[in-house]
Design an enzyme around this catalytic site. Sequence first.
Site, PDB file in Angstrom:
ATOM      1  N   GLY A 150      16.857 -56.806  77.567  1.00  0.00           N
ATOM      2  CA  GLY A 150      15.492 -56.981  77.102  1.00  0.00           C
ATOM      3  C   GLY A 150      15.471 -57.570  75.706  1.00  0.00           C
ATOM      4  O   GLY A 150      15.181 -58.743  75.501  1.00  0.00           O
ATOM      5  N   GLU A 381       7.608 -58.222  72.851  1.00  0.00           N
ATOM      6  CA  GLU A 381       7.690 -59.183  71.741  1.00  0.00           C
ATOM      7  C   GLU A 381       8.596 -58.664  70.619  1.00  0.00           C
ATOM      8  O   GLU A 381       8.377 -58.953  69.443  1.00  0.00           O
ATOM      9  CB  GLU A 381       6.291 -59.494  71.175  1.00  0.00           C
ATOM     10  CG  GLU A 381       5.389 -60.247  72.125  1.00  0.00           C
ATOM     11  CD  GLU A 381       5.730 -61.719  72.221  1.00  0.00           C
ATOM     12  OE1 GLU A 381       6.678 -62.164  71.545  1.00  0.00           O
ATOM     13  OE2 GLU A 381       5.062 -62.426  72.989  1.00  0.00           O
TER      14      GLU A 381
END
Length: 396
Positions: A150, A381
């Site tokens: 991730g 983000e």
Amino acid sequence: MDFSEPSEATQIKRALDDFIEQEVEPLESEHPEFLGEDYQRHIVDDDHYQVPEYRDVVETVRQRSVEAGFYGMDMPEEVGGGGVELLTSAIVTEHLSNRPPGFHSAIMGGAGGPTPILLACTDEQREEYLDPLMDGEITTCFALTEPDHGSDPHYMDATAEKDGDEWVINGEKYWITNGPYADFAMTFARTSGEKGDYGGITCFLVDSDQYEVEKVHRTMGLTPGGQAQLRFDDVRVGEDKVLGEVDDGFGTAMSWIGGGRIKIAASAVGTAQHLLDMAVDYARDRETFGKPIGHRQGVSFQIADLATEIEQVRWLYRYAAWKIQNDERARKEESMAKLRGAELANEAADVAMQVYGGAGFMKDTPIEREYRSARVLRIFEGTDEIQRRTIARELI
């Protein structure tokens, strides 16, 4: 120093309010099932895909926004955007977020809309992908994250190997927003080098009929049916599908991620302001033991602290945006704004729920939904930890 709001931001905010009143709110009135207490039941079907009726409403808002000139307004004018600068765009984002959950999230593009990474398109790619995207005819998704990678995409498992005039892509992508509905995916895969290398990653434009939506994720707080797991099995694309330069896809993506982080901070400020206003109104009206609860320090001090934190993050994200606009390095400030913005959204939801007490825990107020929705801001983000690492690197 000039702390006044850009006049363009003020004008756009006023125009957006009129647009929402005339075009969006009537749709919300017509479809209360998608916004009420049981919205999760009505938005998706048994397979967790968003139902056609809901998709139609979102697309209606998208098309009306295109016609009104709001859609993709922060993209350059040469590609059909409004050329709105980052500071103004962030202020408008804050304004849009300062309201209850609704269909307004699709106005400026939202999930699947235009993104600056596509400015790397060739003329042919622009005609095939970016132009119809700007016109609201198609949508896209950003396929970078993987099950095991991730916050560390340099170690991605997805690969693209050259076979004659084609690239053969294999891999899986996880938690891809708008993945179930996108017409094409901006897909990242390693094309050279070793795992962990910054270079050697390339972005490809892959049409949706070439990959499989393996699973629609069920998420906490987000609009149901919005994220998916995508599988790429021997997907073949030509050289004409390479976005930007081969082996430099990650650099292309990072060139705009700072603006995305600032937008998250701005959205968090707008949401937090909305929750604060709700808490203040409730604290004025709700009485216990003969006087409003807002007169009690246990409540009023929480509100005072939250109001202070909102102002801090508001000016932090605006300063970061200002630096970027003026071509100054703002990596530290971007991460600071995103870090504090994510924390702020969670704190605001917690304070609002505490002020409301049991009433805030009920689904007939937006507080419990905002409470669940806020948590993901500390993850996507770039996680809190990634932001702190970036800040420390910039300092040290």
